[in-house]
Design a protein around this motif. Structure first.
Motif, PDB file in Angstrom:
ATOM      1  N   ARG A  61       0.834  -1.208   0.000  1.00 33.86           N
ATOM      2  CA  ARG A  61       0.000   0.000   0.000  1.00 33.86           C
ATOM      3  C   ARG A  61       0.867   1.256   0.000  1.00 33.86           C
ATOM      4  N   ASP A  62       1.921   1.232   0.796  1.00 34.60           N
ATOM      5  CA  ASP A  62       2.849   2.371   0.812  1.00 34.60           C
ATOM      6  C   ASP A  62       3.535   2.509  -0.545  1.00 34.60           C
ATOM      7  N   ALA A  65       1.159   3.997  -2.959  1.00 37.08           N
ATOM      8  CA  ALA A  65       0.975   5.422  -2.673  1.00 37.08           C
ATOM      9  C   ALA A  65       2.158   6.238  -3.185  1.00 37.08           C
ATOM     10  N   ALA A  68       1.874   6.455  -6.896  1.00 36.00           N
ATOM     11  CA  ALA A  68       0.802   7.382  -7.261  1.00 36.00           C
ATOM     12  C   ALA A  68       1.213   8.834  -7.049  1.00 36.00           C
ATOM     13  N   GLY A  69       2.157   9.071  -6.130  1.00 35.39           N
ATOM     14  CA  GLY A  69       2.595  10.436  -5.842  1.00 35.39           C
ATOM     15  C   GLY A  69       3.652  10.962  -6.784  1.00 35.39           C
ATOM     16  N   GLY A  81       2.004  10.264  -0.621  1.00 35.66           N
ATOM     17  CA  GLY A  81       2.918   9.267  -1.179  1.00 35.66           C
ATOM     18  C   GLY A  81       4.176   9.896  -1.744  1.00 35.66           C
TER      19      GLY A  81
END
Length: 266
Positions: A61-62, A65, A68-69, A81
């Motif tokens: 998940r990290d 993120a 995605a950032g 993220g």
């Protein structure tokens, strides 16, 4: 290489890589305990590949993120993220520089001493206990300052001394700077991704120049798979222990291990 030796190496690497007890120290000590010959660099690389995959999947998940950032960073916008990516980037250079210097000068081999491992294991257990016991611990990685990330990165650079423990010293720094137990463990393991990847890539390049023995590739695959499984379970166990108990059991283990090594050497 015997399957039993591959199993022991993978188990030791997988369990100790992310626990604050020094994986490098345990890997160096394995031949002293088993009486086997050195496993060779390819096996070490594949063991690290397995642990790297474990942290990538556990903290997926990290990782998602962060990915995605990235587009936001390209446009000058810092999403959570993207900020996490920048924090990891700020913490990484000290260890990369320190590791590069040690390997380039050959000093890394001079640090593989059981006596040094014993004293480093013992000495660096003390600040881990103090930081966990007396520090103020309410912060999350989301509010971690750039200066703090750099300080944790500087601490990581010390971990090339076997026995210090990369996880141990970075978690100590994180606790001293106010991170909660689980947050300091999370950031420490996310920090390990670029470092393990860089060291693994450097080792693979070196192996490619010298020629890889095809007979060792199957052994390497076995070690990578076993390291992945044991590392994933070790991460899950670590997070559960930190939630309920804290770093106390690891401090006790480090003191006991150091005492055992010194007694055997004496």
């Amino acid at each position: 290489m015997a399957l039993f030796q591959l199993f022991i190496l993978a188990l030791v690497q997988g369990i100790t890589e992310f626990l604050p007890i020094s994986s490098s120290a345990h890997l160096i000590l394995v031949p002293y305990v088993t009486g086997e010959t050195d496993q060779g660099p390819l096996i070490d690389v594949m063991a690290h590949v397995g642990t790297l995959l474990a942290v990538l999947i556990y903290f997926r998940r990290d990782i998602l993120a962060v990915l995605a950032g990235v587009p936001g960073l390209a446009r000058g916008r810092v999403a959570p993220g993207g900020r996490l990516l920048l924090l990891i980037a700020a913490a990484t250079p000290p260890a990369v520089i320190a590791g590069g210097l040690l390997y380039a000068t050959g000093w890394v081999d001079a640090l593989r001493s059981p006596v040094l491992i014993a004293w480093a294991t013992l000495i660096f257990a003390i600040p881990l206990w103090l930081a966990d016991r007396y520090g103020a611990h309410s912060q999350t990685v989301a509010v971690l300052k750039w200066r703090d990330a750099i300080l944790i990165g500087l601490a990581q650079a010390i971990a090339f001394i076997p026995g210090v423990s990369r996880s141990g010293i970075t978690m100590t720094a994180g606790r001293a700077l106010g991170l909660t137990r689980t947050e300091t463990a999370r950031f420490s393991m996310l920090m390990s991704i670029p470092l393990i990847a860089a060291l693994g890539l450097a080792a693979i390049v070196e192996l490619a120049r010298g020629g890889m023995a095809a007979i060792s590739l199957s052994d390497g695959a076995i070690v990578a798979g076993l390291s992945f499984v044991s590392a994933y379970l070790a991460i899950a166990a670590l997070m559960a222990i930190l939630e309920r108990v804290g770093f106390g059991p690891f401090v006790i283990y480090r003191i006991a291990l150091a005492a055992a090594i010194l007694l055997l050497l004496a």
